[in-house]
Design an enzyme around this catalytic site. Structure first.
Site, PDB file in Angstrom:
ATOM      1  N   GLU A 324      -5.795  10.204  37.253  1.00 46.62           N
ATOM      2  CA  GLU A 324      -5.541  11.428  36.943  1.00 46.62           C
ATOM      3  C   GLU A 324      -6.374  12.555  37.694  1.00 46.62           C
ATOM      4  OE1 GLU A 324      -5.315  10.465  32.035  1.00 46.62           O
ATOM      5  OE2 GLU A 324      -7.351  10.502  33.082  1.00 46.62           O
ATOM      6  N   CYS A 417      -5.897  12.037  23.357  1.00 46.66           N
ATOM      7  CA  CYS A 417      -6.787  13.211  23.367  1.00 46.66           C
ATOM      8  C   CYS A 417      -5.946  14.429  23.398  1.00 46.66           C
ATOM      9  CB  CYS A 417      -7.382  12.868  24.975  1.00 46.66           C
ATOM     10  SG  CYS A 417      -6.324  12.756  26.423  1.00 46.66           S
TER      11      CYS A 417
END
Length: 661
Positions: A324, A417
């Protein structure tokens, strides 16, 4: 053993002497903050963002407890509290944080509302707050993954454990619940956890057992806000300790978790995008509260590096699915763009802190771009489906792997999330719209609603009416003002805006003579209730090119209109998909509002062609002269829709950057 909760001190939120309390919201600089602006109160009363917030409050947030129940998050808390039997569910050590983000979102949703307006939601909040309090251990520690799976093991693998990350979201939820409702049950839980952390973590020589940081920054901003809420200096100092210990090898020296170089020495953003941005938000908070000039310079330097070479047109951040990660300068792919929704949220949170600290409009420009594009694409128009990653292209014939990194909207994620993060930002959106200082009121984002600031304790307020972003006219009316004192109404002129006009009482300005400096149109006068200001921003659709160092889009253009980035979808272009379409930039763009499409959007039409494919046999490569097709490209009208609204009709191809004829 006495209940640890009885030891929590009583306190009230600090406020400057003789001044009203600061507006409700997630960032509340203290009375001694070294910032250009302070957040001002705002209300969204209609228009574009009212619709998005209504969906968030009416659909997304109410469905949260059921989704957290089905994923096992709430049952984990019950088992830890001794209210149920069972095993840990969820697979990750950070699943508690999804509960806390939902609690924060629900708390902001309750702010300023009468009990009868949100009775069921308030009851759900109090039920889950009670469950969290019951699950907390007597010394303040709380993490169901470690309590259920690790036999109570703590802080043994800070690189991956997310223990302090979860604590940070719990603290932010406690602050939100207290500010929004006046109740302190969850804040008491947060204070106990913060005191526990403060007793465990500290630098060498402090006498505390652990010198360490969490692999995922988050607790740092939470501790600053807890200091602001309680006035307890220990929390601010603890946040400063954590920020300054990144980059000293405590996490293995990896860029992924911000440990390669000390933050004060950094020259570029790197590693995991969300972790980097949360850390920088905390650094900005510390610079604001402590007047730390070196830390301020770091945040300004890294923000400039990020926007210059590592930010997508949509405001999205993150080039790599693996880790990420930000990637290298100008490494901005399209179909493999990561652009995690949480990274867009973190960018908005950080840029708002920078806007308050510096007073500069460029931060509001990026907030606007990210809000309307990189962030808003992360939730469907009905508020029930989500995108974790936000690519800028989905190819014809795309085979989606499914899971969290799907290019298809998903009901929920294993690593969930993003959805509650979207919920909490939309619920607190009013906090990110305006600011005030000793000279007047600054409007950062344009909505139909009301903005209220203060001049030495005297309120000033203006209302606004607008159909932004579909129309560029914003009409302001002064509602509250001192009768004998001039003050300045400052309006942000967006970076993308080439032409604008403003009418203020009997004076009219345009771009050539309006009093604009550093992006602010500043109108100073002694105002009277009923005074009107009308700002007109040109929203003519435009073509945008990227820096030539962005290899992924060299030779391509994108369509924008006002703050919105546009894209093509396969559903609007039957008969061959999008991979063979090219744009003719020589034909002017046209726009038209479509109230019947995607909840009401303005579309942009352009001229294009569909390239015939050269016959290459089994091998797709050939000498350059042999690549020319035998027939001319077929003309086709291109219909572009706002990027935030893609993938709401059907799954299919999409692209933002268009090859040119």
């Amino acid at each position: 053993m006495p209940d640890a909760r009885s030891a929590v001190p009583s306190f009230e939120s600090p406020a400057p002497s003789g001044q009203p309390a600061a507006p409700v919201g997630p960032v509340r600089p203290g009375p001694d903050a070294k910032a250009a602006f302070a957040p001002a109160a705002a209300e969204v009363r209609g228009g574009f963002w009212s619709t998005r917030r209504r969906v968030n409050g009416g659909t997304s947030i109410p469905q949260g407890p059921g989704l957290l129940e089905s994923a096992g998050n709430l049952n984990n808390l019950r088992v830890v509290a001794g209210l149920a039997e069972g095993e840990f569910q969820g697979g990750y050590p950070f699943v508690d944080s999804d509960v806390y983000k939902w609690l924060e979102a629900a708390s902001w949703q309750l702010a300023g509302r009468a009990p009868e307006e949100d009775g069921p939601l308030a009851a759900e909040v109090e039920r889950i707050v009670s469950l969290v309090a019951d699950a907390q251990q007597p010394d303040g520690y709380l993490n169901t993954w470690f309590q259920l799976l690790k036999g109570g093991e703590r802080y043994q693998n800070l690189r991956w454990s997310h223990e302090l990350y979860c604590a940070g979201h719990l603290i932010q939820a406690g602050v939100a619940h207290h500010r929004a409702t006046g109740r302190r049950e969850l804040l008491d839980v947060a204070v106990r956890f913060a005191d526990h952390i403060d007793s465990v973590f500290g630098p060498p020589g402090s006498g505390k057992p652990i010198d360490g940081v969490d692999g995922h920054p988050e607790v740092e901003t939470a501790l600053v806000e807890l200091f602001r809420e309680t006035g307890e200096r220990r929390y601010l100092d603890l946040a400063g300790y954590f920020v300054d210990r990144f980059g000293h090898g405590l996490l293995g020296g990896e860029a992924y978790c911000q440990d390669r170089v000390p933050l004060r020495e950094a020259t570029d953003v790197e590693g995991h995008a969300v972790r980097q941005l949360y850390l920088l938000a905390a650094a900005t908070d510390l610079a604001t509260e402590n007047g730390d000039a070196e830390l301020r310079a770091v945040t300004e330097r890294l923000w400039a590096a990020m926007t210059a070479a590592k930010t997508h047109l949509t405001g999205g951040l993150g080039a790599h699915h693996e880790e990420e990660d930000f990637g290298d300068p100008y490494e901005l792919p399209n179909e493999r763009a990561y652009c995690e929704t949480c990274a867009a949220i973190a960018s908005i949170q950080w840029s708002w802190r920078m806007a308050l600290l510096t007073g500069e409009t460029r931060y509001g420009d990026l907030i606007e771009r990210t809000l309307f594009n990189g962030f808003l694409a992360g939730v469907s128009l009905d508020g029930e489906r989500w995108l974790y990653v936000n690519p800028l292209q989905v190819r014809d014939g795309h085979t989606d792997p499914g899971g969290d990194q799907s290019a298809r909207r998903t009901r929920w994620f294993r690593c969930a999330c993003c959805p509650p993060n979207v919920m909490r930002l939309l619920a607190s959106l009013e906090h990110y719209l305006a600011s005030s200082d000793g000279s007047g009121l600054q409007i950062h984002q344009y909505v139909t609603g009301r903005y209220t600031g203060e001049l030495d304790g005297t309120p000033v307020a203006v209302s606004a009416e607008t159909d932004y972003p579909w129309q560029g006219t914003i009409a302001f009316t002064v509602e509250e003002t001192p009768a004998d004192r001039p003050w300045t109404l400052s309006l942000r002129i967006p970076q993308w805006c080439g032409t604008y006009r403003v009418r203020c009482a009997d004076t009219e300005y345009d771009r050539t003579d309006a009093p604009v400096t550093d992006g602010w149109l500043r109108l100073e006068r002694t105002w009277a209730p009923g005074d009107r200001v009308v700002l007109e921003l040109s929203l003519a659709p435009r073509l945008t090119a990227a820096d030539p160092r962005v290899d992924a889009v060299r030779g391509c253009l994108a369509i924008e209109r006002g703050p919105l980035v546009y894209c093509l979808e396969g559903v609007d272009h039957p008969g061959g998909g999008l991979d063979d379409i090219v744009l003719d930039p020589g034909v002017p763009l046209a726009d038209a509002h479509r109230p019947d499409l995607l909840g009401g959007v303005t579309t942009v039409t352009a001229a294009g062609h569909r390239r015939p494919r050269a016959e290459t046999g089994w091998w797709p490569y050939a000498p350059a002269e042999a690549q020319a097709p035998a027939t001319e490209p077929a003309p086709v009208e291109l219909t572009a829709v706002p990027y935030y609204a893609w993938a709401n009709r059907q799954d299919g191809s999409m692209r933002v950057w268009l090859p040119t004829l």
